[in-house]
Design an enzyme around this catalytic site. Structure first.
Site, PDB file in Angstrom:
ATOM      1  N   ALA A  43      -1.633   1.803 -13.248  1.00  0.00           N
ATOM      2  CA  ALA A  43      -1.001   1.929 -14.349  1.00  0.00           C
ATOM      3  C   ALA A  43      -2.006   2.975 -15.174  1.00  0.00           C
ATOM      4  CB  ALA A  43      -1.045   0.344 -15.061  1.00  0.00           C
ATOM      5  N   TYR A  90       2.219  -6.387  -1.904  1.00  0.00           N
ATOM      6  CA  TYR A  90       0.905  -5.578  -2.152  1.00  0.00           C
ATOM      7  C   TYR A  90      -0.075  -6.066  -1.020  1.00  0.00           C
ATOM      8  CZ  TYR A  90       2.119  -4.934  -7.158  1.00  0.00           C
ATOM      9  OH  TYR A  90       2.678  -4.568  -8.179  1.00  0.00           O
ATOM     10  N   GLY A  95       7.338   2.702 -13.796  1.00  0.00           N
ATOM     11  CA  GLY A  95       6.139   3.542 -14.483  1.00  0.00           C
ATOM     12  C   GLY A  95       6.550   3.951 -15.861  1.00  0.00           C
ATOM     13  N   ALA A  96       7.566   3.582 -16.227  1.00  0.00           N
ATOM     14  CA  ALA A  96       8.017   3.962 -17.557  1.00  0.00           C
ATOM     15  C   ALA A  96       6.910   3.485 -18.997  1.00  0.00           C
ATOM     16  CB  ALA A  96       9.334   3.437 -18.035  1.00  0.00           C
ATOM     17  N   ASP A 103       3.744   2.981 -18.540  1.00  0.00           N
ATOM     18  CA  ASP A 103       2.678   3.826 -18.512  1.00  0.00           C
ATOM     19  C   ASP A 103       2.863   5.319 -19.027  1.00  0.00           C
ATOM     20  OD1 ASP A 103       1.602   1.808 -16.730  1.00  0.00           O
ATOM     21  OD2 ASP A 103       2.081   2.686 -15.083  1.00  0.00           O
TER      22      ASP A 103
END
Length: 387
Positions: free
Chosen positions: A48, A119, A305-306, A308
Site C-alpha cells: 500500500a 500471503y 490498488g485503487a 492507494d
C-alpha cells in the site's frame, strides 16, 4: 540522541511525501480461476505505502519509501523496481536474517467471494520494523508522512512504531493515514478495531472506506464516521462507486504537534487553514466543510490498488494547493488509471490532461467513462469516451 526526538531535530525537509510500510513481491495469475487451477503467474510488486510513493513519483513529486526487505533476490527486485519509478529508496534497510514477503492472488475483485490471496509474510523482514531500528531522520524529512493500518497489523513492534510516529510532538510532519483494514492480518487479535481507531484519531489526514469502517467499527455512513473521527483536519470517506465525501475543518481539537508539516501545506486547502497552530485539548472543532465528489465510470480490469492510487492523487493535489473538490477528483483519476490495468501500478495521466479533466463542470464529469488505455491518449476532455 536517537529515536523520534532526534529525527525531528535533525531532519531537513527535502521530500514531499515519505511513505513507510511493507512492500512485497506479488504474483499475478496468468488467467482467472482458483489459485489451485492457475498454471502460471507473472511477477510484480505490491504494498500500500510503496504504491502511493510510486504513484506520487510518477506524478512528478519527490517521494521516498522507507521499509525493510530481506537480503535476497526478491528484496533486490523490490528496491530496484520501486526506485525505477523515481522513488528515493536510500533509507530502505536490508535484513540478513529474515526474508522478503511474497504473495499470490487471484484475478477477481478483493471484495468478491471467490477472491483468494495467499500471503507468505509471517516473519518477514518488514515485520521486524520497530521504534529501535528505523531511520527517523529519513522518516521526518518530508512535508507529509504517509502510513497505513496494514503496518500496525504486522507485529507488536510494528504497532509500537506506528504509535511512535503518530504521537503528538513538535516538528512532526503532517501525518496521512490510510486505515486499510485487512481482517486476515489481525487474526488472533481482538484489538484491531480499537488500534485502527486510535491511530486514525492521531493523524492529520485520514482515508477510510465506508465498507471497512462498518466492518472494523460497526459504523455506518460518512457522517457517523466523522463523528467517530473528529480530530483529523481532513477526513476522506471513500464510498466505492458512489465517490468520496471529504470533511475539512479549520482547527484540530487536540494537540497534534504537526506545526512544521502543517505550515508546509498551508496553501493546500481552500477551507482549512493548515498553518493554524494545533488547538488546545478543550478547543471545540468548528463545523466541517463537507464536499461530496462523485466517482467516475470505469471499465474495470482489476480492482486492486485503487485505494492507494486514490490516496496518491489526493495527496498530489493537496501538495499543489488545489481545492478540496479537485483533490478528490485527482484521486478518482489516479484510481481509474489503476483500475484499467491488471496490476497495482501504472503510469498516471499527464498532469495537463488530468487538470483538464478535473476542471470539467459537474455534468461533463458525470458523463466521463474511462476504458483501458485512456491514460496514454493525449486527447481533449471531450474526446474521453462517453456513453
Amino acid at each position: 540522541m536517537s529515536g523520534p526526538a532526534a529525527g525531528t531535530a535533525a531532519a531537513a525537509t527535502t521530500t514531499d511525501v515519505v511513505c513507510l510500510g511493507e512492500s512485497m513481491v506479488t504474483f499475478l495469475p496468468s488467467q482467472p480461476g482458483r489459485l489451485a487451477d492457475v498454471p502460471s503467474f507473472g511477477r510484480g510488486i505490491g504494498g500500500a505505502e510503496s504504491n502511493v510513493a510510486c504513484a506520487l513519483a510518477a506524478a512528478g513529486h519527490r517521494a521516498a519509501w522507507v521499509g525493510r526487505v530481506g537480503a535476497d533476490g526478491f528484496g533486490d527486485h523490490l528496491v530496484e523496481t520501486i526506485a525505477s519509478y523515481g522513488v528515493d529508496t536510500s533509507a530502505v534497510r536490508r535484513d540478513p536474517a529474515r526474508p522478503t514477503g511474497v504473495y499470490f492472488r487471484t484475478a477477481t475483485d478483493r471484495g468478491a467471494d471467490t477472491h483468494e490471496v495467499a500471503y507468505y509474510r509471517a516473519g518477514s523482514a518488514a515485520s521486524a520494523m520497530s521504534p529501535e531500528n528505523v531511520p527517523y531522520e529519513a522518516l521526518f524529512a518530508g512535508h507529509v508522512l504517509h502510513l497505513s493500518g496494514i503496518t500496525a497489523a504486522l507485529s507488536p513492534d510494528c504497532l509500537a512504531l506506528l504509535r511512535e510516529l503518530t504521537a503528538p510532538r513538535p516538528g512532526r510532519p503532517l501525518v496521512s493515514f490510510d486505515v486499510n483494514h485487512r481482517p486476515h492480518l489481525w487474526r488472533g487479535c481482538a484489538e484491531d478495531a480499537s488500534v485502527l481507531l486510535e491511530l486514525a484519531r492521531r493523524a492529520d489526514l485520514v482515508f477510510v472506506g465506508e465498507d471497512e469502517a462498518e466492518e472494523a467499527w460497526g459504523i455506518v455512513g460518512a457522517e457517523a464516521i466523522r463523528a467517530a473521527l473528529p480530530e483529523p483536519s481532513v477526513l476522506v470517506v471513500k464510498r466505492g462507486s458512489a465517490g468520496a465525501t471529504v470533511f475539512a475543518s479549520e482547527l484540530r481539537p487536540g494537540p497534534r504537534g504537526a506545526e512544521a508539516g502543517a505550515a508546509a501545506l498551508a496553501a493546500s486547502t481552500d477551507t482549512v487553514s493548515a498553518a493554524t497552530p494545533a488547538a488546545s485539548a478543550d478547543t471545540a472543532a468548528p463545523a466541517d466543510t463537507v464536499t461530496p465528489v462523485p466517482a467516475l465510470r470505469v471499465d474495470v480490469v482489476a480492482a486492486v490498488g485503487a485505494g492507494d492510487a486514490f490516496a496518491a492523487g489526493f495527496l498530489s493535489a493537496t501538495l499543489r494547493g488545489l481545492p478540496v473538490r479537485d483533490r478528490a477528483r485527482h484521486g478518482h483519476l489516479m484510481a481509474a488509471a489503476v483500475l484499467t490495468v491488471p496490476g497495482d501500478l501504472t503510469d498516471p495521466p499527464s498532469r495537463d490532461r488530468a487538470d483538464r479533466l478535473v476542471a470539467l463542470d459537474d455534468a461533463a464529469w458525470g458523463r466521463l467513462r474511462l476504458a483501458p488505455g485512456w491514460t496514454a491518449a493525449d486527447r481533449a476532455p471531450e474526446e474521453v469516451r462517453t456513453p
